[in-house]
Write a protein that holds these residues in place. Structure first.
Motif, PDB file in Angstrom:
ATOM      1  N   TYR A  16       0.863  -1.177   0.000  1.00 56.37           N
ATOM      2  CA  TYR A  16       0.000   0.000   0.000  1.00 56.37           C
ATOM      3  C   TYR A  16       0.901   1.229   0.000  1.00 56.37           C
ATOM      4  N   PRO A  17       0.407   2.359  -0.478  1.00 55.74           N
ATOM      5  CA  PRO A  17       1.232   3.576  -0.422  1.00 55.74           C
ATOM      6  C   PRO A  17       1.471   4.014   1.021  1.00 55.74           C
ATOM      7  N   LEU A  18       2.710   4.283   1.332  1.00 55.37           N
ATOM      8  CA  LEU A  18       3.070   4.659   2.698  1.00 55.37           C
ATOM      9  C   LEU A  18       2.535   6.040   3.066  1.00 55.37           C
ATOM     10  N   TYR A  19       2.339   6.907   2.082  1.00 53.72           N
ATOM     11  CA  TYR A  19       1.818   8.245   2.375  1.00 53.72           C
ATOM     12  C   TYR A  19       0.324   8.207   2.715  1.00 53.72           C
ATOM     13  N   ILE A  20      -0.330   7.061   2.550  1.00 49.90           N
ATOM     14  CA  ILE A  20      -1.721   6.894   2.980  1.00 49.90           C
ATOM     15  C   ILE A  20      -1.785   6.179   4.325  1.00 49.90           C
ATOM     16  N   THR A  21      -0.966   5.160   4.495  1.00 50.99           N
ATOM     17  CA  THR A  21      -1.061   4.338   5.701  1.00 50.99           C
ATOM     18  C   THR A  21      -0.479   5.014   6.938  1.00 50.99           C
ATOM     19  N   SER A  22       0.565   5.817   6.765  1.00 52.39           N
ATOM     20  CA  SER A  22       1.162   6.477   7.933  1.00 52.39           C
ATOM     21  C   SER A  22       0.231   7.520   8.550  1.00 52.39           C
ATOM     22  N   PRO A  23      -0.382   8.415   7.762  1.00 52.85           N
ATOM     23  CA  PRO A  23      -1.341   9.339   8.385  1.00 52.85           C
ATOM     24  C   PRO A  23      -2.568   8.625   8.957  1.00 52.85           C
TER      25      PRO A  23
ATOM     26  N   PHE B 290      -1.560   7.411  12.334  1.00 52.64           N
ATOM     27  CA  PHE B 290      -1.480   8.556  13.232  1.00 52.64           C
ATOM     28  C   PHE B 290      -2.866   9.014  13.668  1.00 52.64           C
ATOM     29  N   LEU B 291      -3.796   9.132  12.713  1.00 52.17           N
ATOM     30  CA  LEU B 291      -5.140   9.604  13.043  1.00 52.17           C
ATOM     31  C   LEU B 291      -5.874   8.643  13.974  1.00 52.17           C
ATOM     32  N   VAL B 292      -5.732   7.348  13.737  1.00 53.83           N
ATOM     33  CA  VAL B 292      -6.396   6.370  14.599  1.00 53.83           C
ATOM     34  C   VAL B 292      -5.845   6.459  16.020  1.00 53.83           C
ATOM     35  N   ILE B 293      -4.527   6.515  16.159  1.00 56.16           N
ATOM     36  CA  ILE B 293      -3.936   6.620  17.498  1.00 56.16           C
ATOM     37  C   ILE B 293      -4.319   7.944  18.147  1.00 56.16           C
ATOM     38  N   PHE B 294      -4.344   9.021  17.369  1.00 51.92           N
ATOM     39  CA  PHE B 294      -4.721  10.323  17.911  1.00 51.92           C
ATOM     40  C   PHE B 294      -6.149  10.314  18.453  1.00 51.92           C
ATOM     41  N   PHE B 295      -7.096   9.773  17.682  1.00 48.19           N
ATOM     42  CA  PHE B 295      -8.485   9.769  18.132  1.00 48.19           C
ATOM     43  C   PHE B 295      -8.717   8.814  19.297  1.00 48.19           C
TER      44      PHE B 295
END
Length: 61
Positions: A28-35, A38-43
């Protein structure tokens, strides 16, 4: 916190982490999976530490 919410959060973090591993393997593209990770952990952290806060008295002028 209800046990269902904890289970849902754990599943979301696990899925986002696995997708990030797939991103590191270039499946998968890393520029999609990394954010996404981050968003899941943030929420999850935001919802765990959310408290009701006193917002002051309302004035009826």
């Amino acid at each position: 916190m209800k046990i269902a919410a904890v289970i849902i959060f754990a599943v979301l973090v696990l899925v986002a982490f696995l997708m990030n591993l797939f991103g590191l393997m270039r499946l998968y593209p890393l520029y999609i999976t990394s954010p996404l990770l981050f968003l899941v952990i943030f929420f999850v952290i935001k919802s765990l530490f959310h408290r009701r806060k006193f917002k002051g008295f309302k004035s009826y002028h």
